[in-house]
Enzyme design. Sequence first.
Site, short mmCIF file in Angstrom:
data_model
loop_
_atom_site.label_atom_id
_atom_site.label_comp_id
_atom_site.label_asym_id
_atom_site.label_seq_id
_atom_site.Cartn_x
_atom_site.Cartn_y
_atom_site.Cartn_z
N ILE A 163 0.84 -1.20 0.00
CA ILE A 163 0.00 0.00 0.00
C ILE A 163 0.87 1.25 0.00
CG2 ILE A 163 -1.79 1.26 1.25
CD1 ILE A 163 -2.68 -1.55 2.33
N ASP B 249 12.12 2.55 5.09
CA ASP B 249 11.70 1.15 5.05
C ASP B 249 12.94 0.30 5.31
OD1 ASP B 249 10.79 -1.50 4.07
OD2 ASP B 249 9.08 -0.37 3.28
N ALA C 202 4.49 1.13 8.19
CA ALA C 202 5.41 0.07 8.58
C ALA C 202 4.86 -0.75 9.74
CB ALA C 202 6.77 0.67 8.96
N ASN D 81 7.55 -4.80 17.37
CA ASN D 81 7.73 -4.00 16.15
C ASN D 81 6.61 -2.96 16.00
OD1 ASN D 81 8.98 -3.52 13.41
ND2 ASN D 81 6.91 -4.10 12.81
N SER E 129 -6.62 -1.00 10.70
CA SER E 129 -7.20 -2.21 10.12
C SER E 129 -8.58 -2.48 10.70
CB SER E 129 -6.29 -3.41 10.43
OG SER E 129 -6.93 -4.63 10.15
N TYR F 157 -2.29 -8.94 16.22
CA TYR F 157 -2.17 -7.96 15.14
C TYR F 157 -3.22 -6.86 15.32
CZ TYR F 157 -3.02 -5.80 10.62
OH TYR F 157 -3.25 -4.87 9.61
N LYS G 42 -2.87 -2.67 16.45
CA LYS G 42 -3.46 -1.53 15.75
C LYS G 42 -4.36 -0.72 16.69
CE LYS G 42 -1.77 -2.24 11.58
NZ LYS G 42 -0.84 -1.29 10.93
N PHE H 231 -10.20 -2.38 5.12
CA PHE H 231 -10.84 -3.68 5.02
C PHE H 231 -9.91 -4.55 4.15
CE2 PHE H 231 -13.79 -1.65 7.54
CZ PHE H 231 -14.71 -2.56 8.01
N ARG I 265 -16.27 -10.53 2.03
CA ARG I 265 -15.33 -9.48 2.40
C ARG I 265 -15.50 -8.25 1.51
NH1 ARG I 265 -15.35 -12.20 6.16
NH2 ARG I 265 -13.65 -13.25 7.25
N ARG J 60 -11.15 -21.40 9.41
CA ARG J 60 -10.05 -20.93 10.25
C ARG J 60 -10.64 -20.25 11.48
NH1 ARG J 60 -6.70 -17.76 5.64
NH2 ARG J 60 -8.74 -16.74 5.59
N GLY K 67 -11.65 -17.66 14.14
CA GLY K 67 -11.67 -16.19 14.17
C GLY K 67 -12.09 -15.53 12.88
#
Length: 326
Positions: free
Chosen positions: A14, A33, A75, A93, A118, A142, A146, A170, A222, A283, A285
């Site tokens: 992105i 980066d 990042a 990170n 996200s 993750y 965020k 999304f 989605r 999967r 979740g």
Amino acid sequence: MAKKILVTGGAGYIGSHVVKLLDEKGFEPVIVDNLSAGHRDAVLAGDLFVEDLRDKEIIDKLFDAEEPLAVMHFAAYIVVPESVSDPLKYYENNLSATINLLQIAAKHKVSAFIFSSSAAVYGIPQEVPIPEDHPVLPINPYGQSKAVVEQMLSDCAKAYGLPYVSLRYFNAAGADPSGMIGEAHDPETHLIPLLLQTALGKRLKFFLYGTDYDTPDGTCIRDFIHVNDLAQVHLLALEHLLNGGKSLVLNCGYGHGYSVKEVLEETERVTGQKIPYEVKDRRPGDPPVLVARTDKAREILGFKPEFDDLSLIIETAWHWEKNRRY
């Protein structure tokens, strides 16, 4: 003199599309980066500094030298299953690097901070389409990373006057129609590139996780947004803040979704290839439906999508995948 915008993770998927658009709109992107996931060849404009945000002294010196007007922060580590198996990697990170960046941005009094967030912050949605005021209830490290950054941004705005826009993505998809840049993750975990790589014979088959969801065809739905439209939202958010607009949290999607089977069938149509697939168990979740409410981005920023068409999204990704440069 061009307005310098510091873009972290600007060699990634992105970020590289945003860098290209910044340059086209007369800004001067300054890219940071560490190339752990990004690609040098994806940077089509601006200066690339191969540095790590966790090295605070170097990043502070870079701000001194470049004097960026604003920051766009992409990042981060992004693979959800890996965040579950190695949460400390993600917290170390995604959080420590951002704390450094926020401290330096506040010190240098940047005029705008755009954050790559996200839909993972919502967890399992309680209503669909999902509005921005939906409870923040992430179900993996993750998404939690965020959500914590969003809270830090809110606190920093109050304490230091640091204006921000947090953009909750999304499903980013597609590629720049030029074919110069596109999606190139390793490992690849996203639906459309996995389907395209199977169509090209780079993968033996595609794995379809779950056909017993409460959706019309039993597969997950989605909200896919073309990466160039996503880049446009970043530019609109930047201009909003530079013009004195208030800090915001916004969804980035189209407000409607496609099922995995619909995407598979459309990919077969676009590529002219039959895609072999194997059905696997769900999967953990994975919510049945993830679709954004997007009226705020349209009303506040004036966002007008240009690529809101599944065929077009897949066609641009297919053009990239067949002629990948990196």
